[in-house]
Design a protein around this motif. Structure first.
Motif, short mmCIF file in Angstrom:
data_model
loop_
_atom_site.label_atom_id
_atom_site.label_comp_id
_atom_site.label_asym_id
_atom_site.label_seq_id
_atom_site.Cartn_x
_atom_site.Cartn_y
_atom_site.Cartn_z
N TYR A 208 0.85 -1.19 0.00
CA TYR A 208 0.00 0.00 0.00
C TYR A 208 0.89 1.25 0.00
CZ TYR A 208 -3.16 -3.69 1.50
OH TYR A 208 -3.86 -4.87 1.57
N ASP A 209 1.73 1.33 -1.00
CA ASP A 209 2.74 2.39 -1.03
C ASP A 209 2.15 3.77 -1.29
OD1 ASP A 209 2.10 1.24 -3.42
OD2 ASP A 209 3.99 1.69 -4.39
N PHE A 210 0.94 3.87 -1.85
CA PHE A 210 0.31 5.18 -2.11
C PHE A 210 -0.71 5.54 -1.04
CE2 PHE A 210 2.36 4.69 -6.09
CZ PHE A 210 2.53 5.98 -6.61
N PHE A 211 -0.74 4.76 0.01
CA PHE A 211 -1.71 5.00 1.09
C PHE A 211 -1.03 5.73 2.24
CE2 PHE A 211 -3.73 3.87 5.10
CZ PHE A 211 -5.06 4.16 4.85
N SER A 212 -1.69 6.77 2.75
CA SER A 212 -1.25 7.50 3.94
C SER A 212 -2.48 7.74 4.81
CB SER A 212 -0.60 8.84 3.57
OG SER A 212 0.48 8.66 2.68
N ARG A 213 -2.27 8.12 6.06
CA ARG A 213 -3.41 8.39 6.95
C ARG A 213 -3.00 9.37 8.03
NH1 ARG A 213 -3.96 2.16 9.03
NH2 ARG A 213 -1.74 1.70 9.21
N VAL A 214 -3.97 10.17 8.42
CA VAL A 214 -3.72 11.18 9.46
C VAL A 214 -4.10 10.67 10.84
CG1 VAL A 214 -3.91 13.15 7.91
CG2 VAL A 214 -5.98 12.22 9.00
N VAL A 215 -4.54 9.41 10.90
CA VAL A 215 -4.82 8.77 12.19
C VAL A 215 -3.76 7.70 12.42
CG1 VAL A 215 -7.29 9.22 12.27
CG2 VAL A 215 -6.44 7.23 11.02
N PRO A 216 -3.42 7.42 13.66
CA PRO A 216 -2.41 6.39 13.92
C PRO A 216 -2.96 5.01 13.62
CG PRO A 216 -3.30 7.22 15.98
CD PRO A 216 -3.87 8.08 14.89
N ILE A 466 3.40 14.72 -0.11
CA ILE A 466 2.46 14.44 0.99
C ILE A 466 3.22 13.88 2.20
CG2 ILE A 466 0.57 12.93 1.73
CD1 ILE A 466 -0.61 13.21 -1.07
N ARG A 467 4.12 12.92 1.93
CA ARG A 467 4.85 12.29 3.03
C ARG A 467 5.78 13.29 3.74
NH1 ARG A 467 4.94 6.57 2.34
NH2 ARG A 467 2.79 6.02 1.84
N ALA A 468 6.11 14.40 3.05
CA ALA A 468 7.06 15.36 3.61
C ALA A 468 6.40 16.52 4.34
CB ALA A 468 7.94 15.92 2.49
N VAL A 469 5.06 16.58 4.36
CA VAL A 469 4.40 17.74 4.99
C VAL A 469 4.58 17.69 6.50
CG1 VAL A 469 2.68 17.95 3.16
CG2 VAL A 469 2.16 16.57 5.19
N ASN A 470 4.57 18.84 7.10
CA ASN A 470 4.62 18.97 8.55
C ASN A 470 4.04 20.33 8.92
OD1 ASN A 470 5.18 19.08 11.27
ND2 ASN A 470 7.28 18.31 11.08
N PHE A 471 2.82 20.35 9.37
CA PHE A 471 2.15 21.61 9.68
C PHE A 471 1.24 21.40 10.89
CE2 PHE A 471 -0.56 19.19 6.90
CZ PHE A 471 -1.85 19.41 7.37
N ASN A 472 0.82 22.48 11.46
CA ASN A 472 -0.12 22.42 12.58
C ASN A 472 -1.53 22.23 12.05
OD1 ASN A 472 1.74 22.73 14.66
ND2 ASN A 472 1.69 24.96 14.51
N GLY A 473 -2.16 21.17 12.51
CA GLY A 473 -3.48 20.84 12.00
C GLY A 473 -4.58 21.66 12.64
N SER A 474 -5.79 21.26 12.37
CA SER A 474 -6.96 22.03 12.82
C SER A 474 -7.08 22.05 14.34
CB SER A 474 -8.24 21.43 12.21
OG SER A 474 -8.33 20.04 12.53
N ALA A 475 -6.51 21.03 15.02
CA ALA A 475 -6.58 20.99 16.48
C ALA A 475 -5.34 21.58 17.13
CB ALA A 475 -6.77 19.56 16.95
N GLY A 476 -4.42 22.10 16.31
CA GLY A 476 -3.20 22.68 16.85
C GLY A 476 -2.06 21.71 17.00
N ASN A 484 6.06 4.94 6.38
CA ASN A 484 4.96 4.08 5.95
C ASN A 484 3.66 4.85 5.73
OD1 ASN A 484 6.54 1.70 6.10
ND2 ASN A 484 6.18 1.58 8.31
N GLY A 485 3.72 6.15 5.89
CA GLY A 485 2.52 6.96 5.71
C GLY A 485 1.62 7.02 6.91
N ASP A 486 2.12 6.59 8.07
CA ASP A 486 1.31 6.60 9.29
C ASP A 486 1.52 7.88 10.07
OD1 ASP A 486 0.34 4.04 8.76
OD2 ASP A 486 2.05 3.08 9.79
N ALA A 487 0.46 8.33 10.72
CA ALA A 487 0.56 9.48 11.62
C ALA A 487 1.06 9.01 12.97
CB ALA A 487 -0.80 10.16 11.75
#
Length: 903
Positions: A208-216, A466-476, A484-487
């Motif tokens: 699943y190399d093109f899969f990422s997620r913002v949840v652990p 996408i894998r390189a982003v690093n920003f403050n999300g909506s919850a701060g 592996n694309g995991d949060a």
């Protein structure tokens, strides 16, 4: 144009499902793409045609760059029907969160300036196969099809609008849906960012190399749940999973991590079928009760299954028995526990760390039928939320339902609570937006809008951004991905509490961010109990008990007491204490064994000492009497020289009692060896010499008038001392071979009960050495008895033959009684005391017999009848000869008369 209806025709979809199973095992992406293109190409006419018209199952928002969206707008339909009821929170809330995020991004002058993001949003209907059909919409633009053979009815070539190109997909929700869709999207290199899929399987970057997620992933969740179990002190739990990727992979991750970490065992691992039969949940509860000690239940299940498990536990009257630890599918939701609060009380649940987005609340509560026409499912939501019915042309209104006025307001005329994954939907959209923004800055510097370098957007390159982003999300909190694309794992720990709290419900009791922080003081269980209930296979063993493990179950054991003289070396081993020690009362260590000896105040010592003291005083009195009346006829007739030697032996026999009772030491032990047999040797050597002299005199008198040799007092003393020297010589040989010393005997007094064990301080004289020490004296005693028997016919007027005989008979009886008593108490716990008392009393009795029969009559005459203590006619050897002859004739005469009487 010849076409077949609106939408995509999937008459051969069963063929594609077989193909999907096949390409899951194929490694080459080129072959996968080729196979899929062949199948899609056969349907391309219907695909192109469907997009000339309104797509009834999707939302289309125009933009310069289009994102795909997959949301469970509807639940799974019954058999034969794709979609079921509307899902307000998981479906509409989450989908509206994506639209809200797009509005925010498009209005942000700093993020993707002069570029508008559009969307194509699809309904997965909570079904993986249906979602796969829908997701083909996202890859249509990547299929090149020759349309030269397609003609309109008038013969003109058709005008076909090319479908929009989707550069990335937001979704899906369920892990099983994401897994199915990811297999398609990776073939066409379309990045996918999920807001809710947590299956550990999706962390496989090879598949699943093109899969990422913002949840652990659930592997983090499983680790957090394992840490909770350990923090609560549990080591024996069951697992419960809904059939499917989410439940099964979550439980598998928990079991794998628990095996690797150790310390937690799985009692039961139960799977809930997709289509449970009637009574299935009652059977599940019954199975969980087979291991009733495993009260903790790790549950990875959907809301419906959680609710039905709680209902089954309530029916089984097991309220408060099970201690549930729920995954994020339970989280802080009220729907699974409504009207089942007493069963769910104390349940610990986990949820990815989140925050309520105030901007979304303002956005969503302001939605109405007029300002939200872009959401094709909003009217259905409106009817469901306000429980009313909209009028439609040609549709008759149900009289049982009220008519919707359109003036209703969300949150005022209906209940509203922001769905838990809204934050993650927004973060997923923003992650793609930031990646596109960074990509645009690198590929189109200074350019307004999308430049040629980003038309089309290359999927693999976008994935890297996408894998390189690093920003403050909506919850701060920061939004970023690992390789592996995991949060990162960030969880809040909740507990459902009812009593002793002003606000019954879910309460935050801890957090997990790579390690657990749990506030045990804020936890409470069924009935408001603050103490943590137990979920263990075996209770801890008591001190002094070892664990005997149950084979194959490292958390289960039986407790075995370290019995006898064993103590607990460690939790698995019992060891025997050294010989000089005994186990402590709790059997966790050894303690010195008390040392004892025969004490003077003991009854076992007082009785023998009293007898011996009386004997000593009597002996001294006799000796004094004999010395005072040394020249009197009685003293002289008794053989003064041997009498004093004999009385010395008797005195020593009495004296040995005090040496046997005295505290053992080198001197005491040496004196015991020397005097124990010496007193008796002196006594019986003197008696043997006397009886032998009498016997020889009378035997010689029968034969001749010549007296036998060695009958003078000097000869008698010499013979006596020779006999005594044998005993003395043997003792000194013993001294030379084994010097006298003390020992502590721990074996003699070592009964089954170690509390009664004692070490006995004593001389190095075993039972056999005592007998050997006395054996020579016993030989003298037996020999003396034999001579006494032979001399029994001597006239009473001749010396002490008969008193000596009576003395020896009595002494033999005393020592015959001594032997069984002495050896019969060898197994007694008071062996030393009994044997010492028996030996000393026996010796004192034998001495008393000798003293009483040989000397007390003489003392009596000397003291009370001095008139009898006069010189009688001196007997010559001739008189002895005559007496012997007369005795012989008398014996012969008796022998002659006997036959006459018999006649």
């Amino acid at each position: 144009m010849t076409s077949s209806g609106s939408g995509i025709s999937f008459m051969s979809f069963h063929q594609f499902k077989c193909l999907h199973v096949y390409f899951n095992g194929i490694q080459s992406a080129l072959w996968l793409r080729l196979l899929l293109w062949i199948w899609i190409g056969e349907q391309v006419d219907q695909v192109y045609s469907s997009h000339q018209n309104f797509h009834p199952h999707s939302i289309k928002i125009p933009g310069d760059i289009t994102l795909g969206g997959l949301f469970p707008i509807h639940s799974r339909g019954p058999h034969g029907v794709n979609c079921g009821e509307l899902k307000k929170e998981k479906g509409i809330h989450r989908m509206e969160a994506m639209l809200y995020a797009l509005d925010q991004i498009n209005s942000d002058p700093e993020l993707l300036p002069n570029i508008t993001l559009g969307a194509r949003v699809l309904d997965t209907c909570s079904r993986d196969t249906y979602a796969l059909e829908q997701s083909l919409t996202f890859v249509q633009a990547l299929i090149q099809k020759d349309t030269s053979d397609i003609r309109c009815t008038n013969g003109e070539p058709p005008i076909i609008r090319k479908p929009e190109r989707v550069v990335a997909v937001i979704g899906a929700s369920a892990s099983s849906v994401s897994i199915m869709v990811a297999n398609i999207l990776r073939l066409f290199e379309i990045p996918q960012v999920s807001y809710a899929s947590t299956a550990p399987e999706l962390s496989d970057n090879n598949r699943y190399d093109f899969f990422s997620r913002v949840v652990p992933p659930d592997s983090y969740q499983a680790q957090a749940m394992l840490d909770i179990v350990k923090a609560l002190g549990w080591n024996y739990v069951s697992t419960l999973a809904s059939e499917g990727n989410y439940g099964e992979s979550g439980v598998e991750a928990f079991m794998q991590i628990s095996r690797e970490a150790g310390g937690v065992c799985i009692a039961q691992s139960v799977k809930i079928p997709r289509e449970p039969t009637a009574g299935e949940f009652d059977k599940i509860i019954k199975r969980l009760m087979e291991t009733s000690n495993a009260r903790g239940v790790i549950i990875f299940a959907n809301e419906d299954d959680i609710r039905r498990v709680l209902e089954a536990a309530q029916r089984a009257n097991l309220t408060g028995h099970f201690l549930f630890v729920g995954s994020d599918s339970w989280g802080a939701k009220s729907s699974p526990i409504t009207e089942l609060e007493d069963v769910a009380e104390g349940a610990v649940t986990i949820l990815p760390k989140r925050a309520s987005i105030d901007g979304f609340d303002q956005y969503f509560t302001s939605r109405c039928l007029e300002n939200n026409r872009r959401n094709i499912w909003f009217a259905e939501f409106w009817e469901d939320d306000f429980r009313c019915k909209l009028t439609r042309p040609g549709v008759k209104l149900d009289p049982e339902k009220k008519k919707c006025t359109g003036d209703e307001r969300i949150g005022q005329d209906s209940s509203y609570e922001q769905e838990g994954k809204v934050q993650f939907v927004i973060d997923a959209v923003y992650a793609v937006a930031h990646a596109l923004h960074n990509m645009h800055q690198d590929l189109c510097p200074g350019s307004h809008g999308v430049c040629s370098n980003m038309d089309p957007v290359e999927g693999r390159l976008l994935l890297d951004y996408i894998r390189a982003v690093n920003f403050n999300g909506s919850a701060g909190t920061s939004v970023l991905f690992n390789e592996n694309g995991d949060a990162p794992g960030r969880y809040d720990i909740f507990q459902f509490q009812m009593t002793n709290h002003s606000h019954p419900g879910y309460h935050v009791i801890g957090q997990w961010t790579n390690n657990l922080r749990l506030n045990l003081e804020e936890m409470q269980w069924s009935g408001g109990d603050r103490s943590v209930p137990e979920s263990i296979c075996s209770f801890p063993c008591k001190p002094g008990e070892r664990k005997k493990m149950v084979k194959g179950v490292p958390c289960c054991w039986h407790c075995e007491l370290c019995d006898g003289y064993q103590y607990q070396l460690d939790e698995f081993t019992c060891e025997t204490c050294p010989l000089d020690k005994r186990p402590a009362p709790n059997r966790t260590a050894c303690r010195p064994t008390p040392i004892i000896k025969l004490e003077w105040n003991s009854l076992w010592a007082l009785v023998p000492a009293s007898i011996a003291m009386l004997g000593i005083l009597t002996t001294i009195a006799v000796v004094i009497t004999f010395i005072r009346f040394n020249d009197t006829p009685i003293v002289r007739a008794s053989g003064r020289e041997l009498s004093y030697v004999l009385l010395t032996g008797i005195f020593i026999i009495y004296l040995i009692t005090f040496l046997m009772i005295a505290e053992p030491g080198v001197v005491v032990c040496a004196l015991r060896r020397l005097l124990l047999g010496l007193g008796m040797a002196i006594t019986y050597s003197s008696m043997l010499t006397k009886t032998n002299r009498i016997y020889r005199i009378f035997e010689q008198g029968k034969k001749s008038v010549t007296p036998p040799k060695f009958i003078s007092p000097t000869s008698q003393l010499l013979i006596t001392f020779i006999l005594i020297s044998v005993q003395v010589f043997g003792v000194f040989v013993w001294f030379a071979v084994i010097p006298p010393h003390t020992i502590i005997d721990y074996e003699e007094l070592r009964p089954p009960n170690p509390d009664l064990a004692r070490g006995i301080l004593k001389c190095d004289m075993s039972d056999m050495s005592i007998i050997c020490c006395l054996s020579y004296s016993i030989v003298l005693m037996v020999t003396c008895t034999v001579y006494a028997v032979k001399s029994r016919g001597v006239p009473e007027t001749f010396n002490e033959a008969k008193p000596i005989g009576f003395t020896m008979y009595t002494t033999c009886i005393v020592w015959l009684a001594f032997v069984p008593i002495f050896f019969g108490t060898a197994q007694s716990t008071e062996k030393m005391f009994i044997q010492t008392a028996t030996l000393t009393i026996s010796m004192s009795l034998s001495a008393s017999v000798s003293l009483g029969m040989l000397y007390m009559p003489k003392v009596y005459v000397i003291i009370f009848h001095p008139e009898q203590n006069v010189q009688k006619r001196k007997r010559s050897f001739k008189a002895v000869v005559q007496a012997a002859k007369s005795l012989t004739e008398k014996q012969n005469g008796d022998m002659k008369i006997e036959p006459d009487r018999s006649q």
